[in-house]
Design an enzyme around this catalytic site. Structure first.
Site, short mmCIF file in Angstrom:
data_model
loop_
_atom_site.label_atom_id
_atom_site.label_comp_id
_atom_site.label_asym_id
_atom_site.label_seq_id
_atom_site.Cartn_x
_atom_site.Cartn_y
_atom_site.Cartn_z
N ASP A 1 3.28 36.08 27.33
CA ASP A 1 4.46 35.65 28.11
C ASP A 1 5.74 35.62 27.26
O ASP A 1 6.78 36.10 27.69
CB ASP A 1 4.24 34.24 28.70
CG ASP A 1 3.28 34.26 29.88
OD1 ASP A 1 3.21 35.28 30.59
OD2 ASP A 1 2.60 33.24 30.09
N LYS B 1 -4.02 28.61 32.95
CA LYS B 1 -3.78 29.08 31.58
C LYS B 1 -4.36 28.15 30.51
O LYS B 1 -4.80 28.62 29.46
CB LYS B 1 -2.28 29.28 31.34
CG LYS B 1 -1.71 30.45 32.14
CD LYS B 1 -0.24 30.68 31.83
CE LYS B 1 0.34 31.72 32.77
NZ LYS B 1 1.76 32.00 32.51
#
Ligand code: ATR
Length: 275
Positions: free
Chosen positions: A101, A65
């Protein structure tokens, strides 16, 4: 056919292809979505190859990420705040980096589980990438307190310090000092991967309080078991967050919002909602 992928290492266990297949079917979209394991030292090259092959977008998971953040040509505010990108959207000149997220977590907590966050007291366990990604979205729900506790206290301190002037944040080690009781305790540590619950004291959860493990497993995680032992009214794992963050990504790519409730029910073993 438009192509998408989730990139990680390891990736074998990923539920994302099934989730996106269900979204596509439900919304009448024609697309292909695959899970690809990326060499640990070859993320930028891998993404460049997929671009050359015409891929339209990617989900990015552990441990890439931050690398996805670094290669994004432009970033959304929430990706910038998280310091991480879990969704890449193809543009004419490169990739736009997004992070879904936190929105996925908040939607699962508030919409699927019916939890109130406003003016409530939250305890977030962990100060790594997973925790960092959800701090700003949780603060946006106006809790009375967001206490971040981490095994390494200094990392919790640094995470809180990255939100200067934010009076609703507190930090500590896993042994406190705490400001109990908490209405909701969220596990964002990697402890569940080791089959253990973070070592926090008993008695921190408010009567009628909830616990949430951001990790998903087909069996109850050690943290879920801990929460049940503490009398949690709701003890939920991260399947709902996984489905909700996927729906946010799908919406960014395709402009349509799938019905997550139907997909979540279909994917939950026994068809049960989180309990
Ligand atoms: P992620 O991207 O999953 O957050 P990470 O950035 O490596 O991964 O962070 C892992 C987090 O889980 C950290 O908060 C880590 O605590 P430390 O900062 O003290 O290392 C936490 N963690 C990992 N194993 C743990 C365990 N057994 N008990 C408690 N916390 C744990």
């Amino acid at each position: 056919m438009d192509r998408y992928a989730v990139l990680g290492n390891p990736i074998g266990h990923s539920l994302s292809p099934e989730i996106h297949r269900r979204f596509a079917e439900q919304t009448g979209q024609t697309l292909q979505y695959v899970a690809l394991e990326v060499p640990l030292d070859g993320f930028p090259e891998f993404v460049a190859d997929l671009r050359a092959e015409g891929f339209r977008g990617m989900n990015v998971t552990v441990p890439f990420k931050q690398e996805a953040f670094a290669l994004s040509e432009s970033l959304s505010d929430r990706a910038r705040a998280a310091g991480a990108v879990n969704t890449l959207i193809r543009t004419d000149t490169g990739w736009r980096g997004e992070n879904t997220d936190g929105a996925g977590l908040v939607r699962d907590l508030t919409r699927n589980l019916g939890l109130a966050l406003r003016q409530h007291r939250l305890l977030l366990l962990g100060a790594g990438g997973a925790a960092r990604g959800v701090v700003q979205p949780l603060l946006a729900e106006q809790p009375a307190l967001l206490h971040i506790a981490n095994r390494t206290t200094e990392k919790a301190r640094q995470l809180v310090a990255s939100f200067p002037g934010e009076k609703r944040l507190a930090h500590s080690g896993l042994d406190g000092p705490f400001h109990a009781p908490y209405d909701l305790i969220i596990n964002a540590t990697a402890a569940s991967l080791e089959g253990v619950a973070p070592a926090i004291p008993d008695g921190l959860l408010a009567k009628g309080g909830a616990i949430y493990d951001m990790m998903y497993s087909d069996r109850p995680t050690a943290f879920i078991e801990w929460g049940r032992g503490q009398g949690a009214a709701i003890a939920a794992d991260g399947l709902g967050m996984l489905v909700e963050q996927a729906a946010e990504s799908f919406h960014l790519w395709r402009g349509v919002r799938p019905d997550t409730r139907a997909v979540l029910t279909a994917m939950r073993p026994g068809g049960q909602p989180s309990s």
